[in-house]
Write an enzyme that holds these catalytic residues in place. Sequence first.
Site, mmCIF file in Angstrom:
data_model
loop_
_atom_site.group_PDB
_atom_site.id
_atom_site.type_symbol
_atom_site.label_atom_id
_atom_site.label_comp_id
_atom_site.label_asym_id
_atom_site.label_seq_id
_atom_site.Cartn_x
_atom_site.Cartn_y
_atom_site.Cartn_z
ATOM 1 C CG HIS A 57 5.881 4.473 30.311
ATOM 2 N ND1 HIS A 57 5.844 3.458 31.240
ATOM 3 C CD2 HIS A 57 4.626 4.586 29.807
ATOM 4 C CE1 HIS A 57 4.617 2.970 31.286
ATOM 5 N NE2 HIS A 57 3.861 3.631 30.433
ATOM 6 C CB SER A 58 4.541 5.708 33.799
ATOM 7 O OG SER A 58 3.676 5.588 34.897
ATOM 8 C CG MET A 59 8.232 7.478 38.517
ATOM 9 S SD MET A 59 9.178 6.146 39.268
ATOM 10 C CE MET A 59 10.248 5.655 37.891
#
Length: 233
Positions: free
Chosen positions: A74-76
């Site tokens: 997720h994300s980063m």
Amino acid sequence: MSTYILIHGAFQGKWCWEKVKYSLEQKNHHVIAVDLPGSGEDMTPPQEVTLKSYTDKVIAVLEKVDSPVILVGHSMAGVVISQVAEYLPEKIQRLVYVSAIVPQNGQSLQDIMGDGGPKAIFNKTEKTLTLIDEYIVNEFFNECSEEDATAARRKMRPQPVLPFNGKVVLTEKNFGRVPCIYIETTKDHAIPVEAQREMYRQNSFDDVFSIDADHAPFFSQPENLTKYLHDIS
């Protein structure tokens, strides 16, 4: 059934996957959520945390699993799972990017985000960023229930910054042979969907799914996120 390894994004921990982990386990999948170094319950000093620290932690988990896994970031963590796939492509059945950063060879998270990251305060001594409280809900949890947003805010920790500068090394021989899926979030304020689409269109993704969610679909749309992750298996 499948084995999933779930990797959280910045400022968060494995706690963010609790609903999805439970739902996948109800479908008889094996699910491992990981606290990256300096995050969640992991007490590694933040000034010692690098991108290599992240990838080493995930690799250690992968090496304990007998069969290839579905590695979700997720994300980063899109940066993290990409680099892990370069190192251990044979251990990964699929990569799944959930509203995640998709790096190109030689890029760092900082290269991609520039000054467009969340509003945060830098601690020079500890090498961390701390989110400015008044922006957290609007940027991360704008579609979440008040209960989920409040609980998440309490658990968020300062984010080590050194991993943001780590540049990935990706090759077609290794990373390029792992099938990739993207799950975009159309109401995302942290990484707007236009930015997500610009990143995944530069890569050869096997499929793209769309959820009308904010940057935290594991809270705002856990049923839909679980459905897509299950279908991918």
